[in-house]
Design a protein around this motif. Structure first.
Motif, PDB file in Angstrom:
ATOM      1  N   VAL A   1      47.786  34.774  25.271  1.00  0.00           N
ATOM      2  CA  VAL A   1      47.292  36.141  25.315  1.00  0.00           C
ATOM      3  C   VAL A   1      46.644  36.409  26.666  1.00  0.00           C
ATOM      4  O   VAL A   1      45.874  35.586  27.169  1.00  0.00           O
ATOM      5  N   GLN A   2      46.947  37.560  27.233  1.00  0.00           N
ATOM      6  CA  GLN A   2      46.388  37.908  28.533  1.00  0.00           C
ATOM      7  C   GLN A   2      46.106  39.397  28.596  1.00  0.00           C
ATOM      8  O   GLN A   2      46.898  40.211  28.128  1.00  0.00           O
ATOM      9  N   LEU A   3      44.935  39.740  29.164  1.00  0.00           N
ATOM     10  CA  LEU A   3      44.572  41.124  29.413  1.00  0.00           C
ATOM     11  C   LEU A   3      44.408  41.288  30.915  1.00  0.00           C
ATOM     12  O   LEU A   3      43.680  40.518  31.546  1.00  0.00           O
ATOM     13  N   VAL A   4      45.058  42.294  31.483  1.00  0.00           N
ATOM     14  CA  VAL A   4      44.990  42.513  32.918  1.00  0.00           C
ATOM     15  C   VAL A   4      44.540  43.937  33.174  1.00  0.00           C
ATOM     16  O   VAL A   4      45.219  44.893  32.777  1.00  0.00           O
TER      17      VAL A   4
ATOM     18  N   TRP B   1      39.052  38.405  26.517  1.00  0.00           N
ATOM     19  CA  TRP B   1      38.532  39.164  27.646  1.00  0.00           C
ATOM     20  C   TRP B   1      39.559  39.234  28.767  1.00  0.00           C
ATOM     21  O   TRP B   1      40.339  38.305  28.972  1.00  0.00           O
ATOM     22  N   GLY B   2      39.533  40.336  29.502  1.00  0.00           N
ATOM     23  CA  GLY B   2      40.289  40.408  30.739  1.00  0.00           C
ATOM     24  C   GLY B   2      39.498  39.765  31.860  1.00  0.00           C
ATOM     25  O   GLY B   2      38.367  39.304  31.657  1.00  0.00           O
ATOM     26  N   GLN B   3      40.075  39.753  33.053  1.00  0.00           N
ATOM     27  CA  GLN B   3      39.425  39.100  34.185  1.00  0.00           C
ATOM     28  C   GLN B   3      38.443  40.019  34.893  1.00  0.00           C
ATOM     29  O   GLN B   3      37.625  39.564  35.694  1.00  0.00           O
ATOM     30  N   GLY B   4      38.507  41.311  34.606  1.00  0.00           N
ATOM     31  CA  GLY B   4      37.569  42.270  35.183  1.00  0.00           C
ATOM     32  C   GLY B   4      38.111  42.984  36.400  1.00  0.00           C
ATOM     33  O   GLY B   4      38.934  42.443  37.154  1.00  0.00           O
ATOM     34  N   THR B   5      37.629  44.204  36.587  1.00  0.00           N
ATOM     35  CA  THR B   5      37.973  44.995  37.772  1.00  0.00           C
ATOM     36  C   THR B   5      36.698  45.667  38.271  1.00  0.00           C
ATOM     37  O   THR B   5      35.909  46.183  37.472  1.00  0.00           O
TER      38      THR B   5
ATOM     39  N   CYS C   1      38.090  44.588  30.142  1.00  0.00           N
ATOM     40  CA  CYS C   1      38.836  44.984  28.954  1.00  0.00           C
ATOM     41  C   CYS C   1      38.646  43.903  27.887  1.00  0.00           C
ATOM     42  O   CYS C   1      38.501  42.713  28.221  1.00  0.00           O
ATOM     43  N   ALA C   2      38.659  44.305  26.631  1.00  0.00           N
ATOM     44  CA  ALA C   2      38.415  43.332  25.565  1.00  0.00           C
ATOM     45  C   ALA C   2      39.161  43.710  24.298  1.00  0.00           C
ATOM     46  O   ALA C   2      39.404  44.891  24.036  1.00  0.00           O
TER      47      ALA C   2
ATOM     48  N   LEU D   1      37.573  57.857  38.074  1.00  0.00           N
ATOM     49  CA  LEU D   1      38.506  56.746  38.116  1.00  0.00           C
ATOM     50  C   LEU D   1      39.103  56.563  36.735  1.00  0.00           C
ATOM     51  O   LEU D   1      38.457  56.875  35.734  1.00  0.00           O
ATOM     52  N   ARG D   2      40.319  56.013  36.709  1.00  0.00           N
ATOM     53  CA  ARG D   2      40.939  55.685  35.436  1.00  0.00           C
ATOM     54  C   ARG D   2      41.298  54.207  35.441  1.00  0.00           C
ATOM     55  O   ARG D   2      42.119  53.770  36.243  1.00  0.00           O
ATOM     56  N   LEU D   3      40.691  53.476  34.529  1.00  0.00           N
ATOM     57  CA  LEU D   3      40.999  52.063  34.373  1.00  0.00           C
ATOM     58  C   LEU D   3      42.105  51.880  33.335  1.00  0.00           C
ATOM     59  O   LEU D   3      42.141  52.602  32.338  1.00  0.00           O
ATOM     60  N   SER D   4      42.968  50.908  33.603  1.00  0.00           N
ATOM     61  CA  SER D   4      44.028  50.572  32.655  1.00  0.00           C
ATOM     62  C   SER D   4      43.931  49.096  32.310  1.00  0.00           C
ATOM     63  O   SER D   4      43.486  48.281  33.125  1.00  0.00           O
ATOM     64  N   CYS D   5      44.367  48.767  31.109  1.00  0.00           N
ATOM     65  CA  CYS D   5      44.373  47.374  30.666  1.00  0.00           C
ATOM     66  C   CYS D   5      45.682  47.118  29.937  1.00  0.00           C
ATOM     67  O   CYS D   5      45.992  47.804  28.953  1.00  0.00           O
ATOM     68  N   ALA D   6      46.423  46.136  30.426  1.00  0.00           N
ATOM     69  CA  ALA D   6      47.695  45.761  29.810  1.00  0.00           C
ATOM     70  C   ALA D   6      47.532  44.442  29.075  1.00  0.00           C
ATOM     71  O   ALA D   6      47.077  43.452  29.663  1.00  0.00           O
ATOM     72  N   ALA D   7      47.913  44.445  27.808  1.00  0.00           N
ATOM     73  CA  ALA D   7      47.836  43.238  26.997  1.00  0.00           C
ATOM     74  C   ALA D   7      49.221  42.624  26.858  1.00  0.00           C
ATOM     75  O   ALA D   7      50.200  43.332  26.657  1.00  0.00           O
TER      76      ALA D   7
END
Length: 125
Positions: free
Chosen positions: A2-5, A115-119, A96-97, A18-24
């Motif tokens: 599983v990965q969140l980016v 958890w994602g790695q953060g931006t 992202c979580a 700003l618009r944040l995106s998170c891809a799972a």
């Protein structure tokens, strides 16, 4: 695996957006809440917003209510955070979580499974 980016972070002036995106990837989270947390330098990671598995229930921290909007596209396994009227105190790494349990709400870091790695979001005054 599983990965969140996350993507979409950057430098913006106060009052901007700003618009944040998170891809799972690696797994579908159809029945799990998804959300965003943030961590400013020297501070603990804090809840920002969450959205339920149907997309119908959203929750926000008082500090961002009325300025941030969370949304998700379950078909694409994506979650978004639209941030308007940004303030210098919004400066932080945004994560992202995905919720730990299906059909359960995200409320704090203990309720997170992935958890994602953060931006990094930096708001200048």
């Amino acid at each position: 695996q599983v990965q969140l980016v996350e993507s979409g972070g950057g430098l913006v002036q106060a009052g901007g957006s700003l618009r944040l995106s998170c891809a799972a990837s690696g797994q579908t989270f159809t029945y799990n809440a998804m959300g965003w947390f943030r961590q400013a330098p020297g501070k603990e990671r804090e809840f920002v917003a969450s959205i339920g598995w149907t997309g119908g229930s959203t929750f926000y921290a008082d500090s961002v209510k009325g300025r941030f909007t969370i949304s998700r596209d379950s078909d694409k396994n994506m979650v978004y955070l639209l941030m308007n009227s940004l303030k210098p105190e919004d400066t932080a790494v945004y994560y992202c979580a995905v919720g730990l349990h299906s059909f359960a709400r995200i409320s704090n870091t203990q309720t997170i499974g992935v958890w994602g790695q953060g931006t990094l979001v930096t708001v200048s005054s």
